[in-house]
Design a protein around this motif. Structure first.
Motif: not given
Length: 393
Positions: A113-139
């Motif tokens: 719709x032209x404004x923002x693309x939003x990711x709401x990640x609840x309980x982000x502390x449950x991400x594994x170490x590898x998942x956290x590294x992948x998330x870091x690159x995206x952020x």
């Protein structure tokens, strides 16, 4: 009534998010948008409303009026159907790197719709170490219109490289009066019951609502709080531990049985079970064996998480009980007792023990929580705890 008006006892956070939403609207219009950033970290104690605050902020970003609360877009965010909002809530023990990479790919798309693309990640502390590294690159390198909203109890629950790239929104524990007011006005709970539930939940909004509206939740709480007075011998300690673990297992089974059946039936249908034609059904079901096994693993992990969460609620109820005992022992009359409804038990245990023994009992409960988080057998961990609660040493 705007989307931030629903946040209980979070006036400072609401003001911060409202200003950021205004800055975001300025950025959409081509301005600088100072005060808006692409990554946010919502922190606060359990029940403080982290995900509610993040969802309200998402609505404010996607709404042309910065979260009016009554337009179609705000309604879509509230029910989870907005095409530019990706809500993630890990159901199992952890969130894998495979799931995170799939999420990052979905988040990389342009807003519908032209404004923002939003990711709401609840309980982000449950991400594994590898998942956290992948998330870091995206952020670190987000698309220009993608916003990440991460929720954790504490900033320390995420690696420093992620939290250093996020703007932190710290939520406070709502007061008993604020929670009771919400229960009475929004849920129609009688004032006395609303005050009891709010006091017993100690600012945990979701827990207070369950206690106010669900008689079974109140029954389970009563069963847990009857444990300290019942631990008169080894046999009673073992029985109490068995009862706690069995209740958690039953709750997990009840919460997952219908969902598991529906998921399995849908997956079998996708892979051709029930289709006509010679050899068709057998071949397709065999081809889906891997998918069925993956689903079963996911369901087991989800059941284990619910069981752990149920046990953790019981353990925290016990911690609060002994905190009240300590308050009585120290004559801290200015502290609100969460378990005022069990004042006779509090007084009896306070007279029969010392503050030092009470603190050791609290330590035993917290150690049990740590053992459960480390995958120690629940029966063994809880038995060790109940024995320590009985012991005067």
């Amino acid at each position: 009534m705007g989307v931030f008006d629903d946040l209980v006892g979070q006036e400072r956070a609401a003001a911060l998010l409202s200003r950021a939403a205004s800055a975001a609207a300025e950025a959409v219009a081509g301005g600088r948008g100072a005060g808006m950033t692409h990554a946010w970290l919502f922190t606060g104690p359990p029940g403080s409303g982290r995900s509610a605050a993040a969802k309200a902020f998402a609505a404010a970003l996607l709404c042309p009026d910065q979260g009016c609360g009554h337009c179609d877009l705000c309604h879509q965010v509230a029910i989870g159907s907005h095409p530019d909002l990706e809500s993630v809530r890990p159901e199992g023990l952890s969130y894998s790197v495979k799931q995170t990479r799939e999420l990052i790919l979905r988040a990389a798309g342009a807003p519908t719709l032209g404004r923002w693309r939003i990711v709401l990640f609840e309980d982000a502390d449950r991400a594994t170490e590898a998942a956290a590294n992948a998330l870091l690159k995206a952020i670190e390198e987000p698309p220009p219109r993608t916003v990440w909203l991460l929720c954790t109890p504490s900033p320390d629950d995420l690696v420093i490289t992620i939290r250093s790239r996020c703007r932190v929104v710290t939520l406070a524990t709502p007061s008993t009066a604020a929670v009771a007011h919400v229960l009475a006005t929004r849920d129609g709970v009688p004032p006395d019951l609303a005050e009891f539930a709010a006091r017993a939940a100690q600012g945990h909004i979701g827990r207070a609502r369950r206690l106010a509206l669900d008689e079974e939740a109140r029954r389970r709480r009563e069963a847990v709080l009857s444990i300290p007075a019942s631990l008169t011998g080894v046999g009673e300690c073992v029985t109490a531990a068995e009862r706690l673990v069995k209740t958690a297992e039953e709750e997990a089974a009840s919460a997952t049985a219908e969902l598991n059946e529906t998921e399995t039936a849908e997956l079998r249908k996708v892979y051709g079970e029930g289709s006509s034609g010679k050899g068709l059904n057998k071949g397709l079901v065999r081809g889906g064996a891997g998918a069925l096994k993956e689903l079963e693993d996911k369901q087991k992990s989800r059941a284990t998480r619910i069981k752990r969460d149920s046990l953790d609620v019981a353990l925290l109820d016990l911690v609060v009980f002994y905190r009240d005992v300590l308050a009585v022992q120290l004559g801290a009359y200015d502290i609100e007792l969460a378990n005022q409804d069990r004042r006779a038990d509090l007084d009896r245990i306070a007279r029969a023990s010392t503050p030092e023994q009470t603190l050791r009992r609290v330590d035993a409960i917290m150690q049990c929580r740590e053992r459960l988080a480390a995958n120690v057998n629940p029966q063994i961990a809880v038995e060790a705890m109940t024995m320590a609660l009985r012991s005067p040493s």
